[in-house]
Write a protein that holds these residues in place. Structure first.
Motif, PDB file in Angstrom:
ATOM      1  N   GLU A   8      -3.298 -11.063   0.866  1.00 40.41           N
ATOM      2  CA  GLU A   8      -2.060 -11.293   0.248  1.00 40.41           C
ATOM      3  C   GLU A   8      -1.870 -10.055   2.226  1.00 40.41           C
ATOM      4  O   GLU A   8      -2.452  -9.015   2.023  1.00 40.41           O
ATOM      5  CB  GLU A   8      -2.007 -10.386  -0.295  1.00 40.41           C
ATOM      6  N   THR A   9      -0.800 -10.733   3.123  1.00 41.23           N
ATOM      7  CA  THR A   9      -0.522  -9.558   3.873  1.00 41.23           C
ATOM      8  C   THR A   9       1.471  -9.104   3.523  1.00 41.23           C
ATOM      9  O   THR A   9       1.797  -9.427   2.372  1.00 41.23           O
ATOM     10  CB  THR A   9      -0.651 -10.597   5.497  1.00 41.23           C
ATOM     11  N   HIS A  10       0.806  -8.339   4.331  1.00 46.48           N
ATOM     12  CA  HIS A  10       2.410  -7.436   3.711  1.00 46.48           C
ATOM     13  C   HIS A  10       2.859  -6.451   5.439  1.00 46.48           C
ATOM     14  O   HIS A  10       2.347  -4.974   5.602  1.00 46.48           O
ATOM     15  CB  HIS A  10       2.206  -5.640   3.124  1.00 46.48           C
ATOM     16  N   ASN A  11       3.445  -7.063   5.797  1.00 48.48           N
ATOM     17  CA  ASN A  11       3.642  -7.869   7.415  1.00 48.48           C
ATOM     18  C   ASN A  11       4.534  -6.379   7.905  1.00 48.48           C
ATOM     19  O   ASN A  11       5.759  -6.252   7.318  1.00 48.48           O
ATOM     20  CB  ASN A  11       4.208  -8.508   8.771  1.00 48.48           C
ATOM     21  N   VAL A  12       4.524  -4.739   8.534  1.00 53.68           N
ATOM     22  CA  VAL A  12       5.333  -4.356   8.790  1.00 53.68           C
ATOM     23  C   VAL A  12       5.533  -4.457  10.168  1.00 53.68           C
ATOM     24  O   VAL A  12       4.717  -3.515  10.816  1.00 53.68           O
ATOM     25  CB  VAL A  12       4.680  -3.000   8.443  1.00 53.68           C
TER      26      VAL A  12
END
Length: 75
Positions: A8-12
């Motif tokens: 999973e990615t968590h783009n910030v």
């Protein structure tokens, strides 16, 4: 048995530039330079105990480092 995993990615967004983008791909260019630098230092360390040389490690800089070492240890 191969375990399954979920990626999973968590783009910030980046907060230091107007586009919110972050750098990518720089590591691919810097790795080979570090490896060659480490190889030069390893060779100089084995023979002369030289543990630093400024980059780019030209033939002249390597020669100067060796001559300086010899000068310091011949006194």
């Amino acid at each position: 048995m191969v375990r399954r995993f979920v990626f999973e990615t968590h783009n910030v967004p980046c907060k230091t530039n107007p586009l919110g983008v972050k750098g990518a791909g720089e590591q691919g260019r810097s790795g080979p330079a570090r490896r060659s630098s480490n190889a030069i230092i390893e060779g100089l360390w084995r023979e002369y105990k030289i543990d630093h040389i400024d980059m780019p490690a030209t033939a002249e800089r390597v020669w100067i480092a060796i001559r300086e070492h010899q000068r310091q240890h011949s006194l």
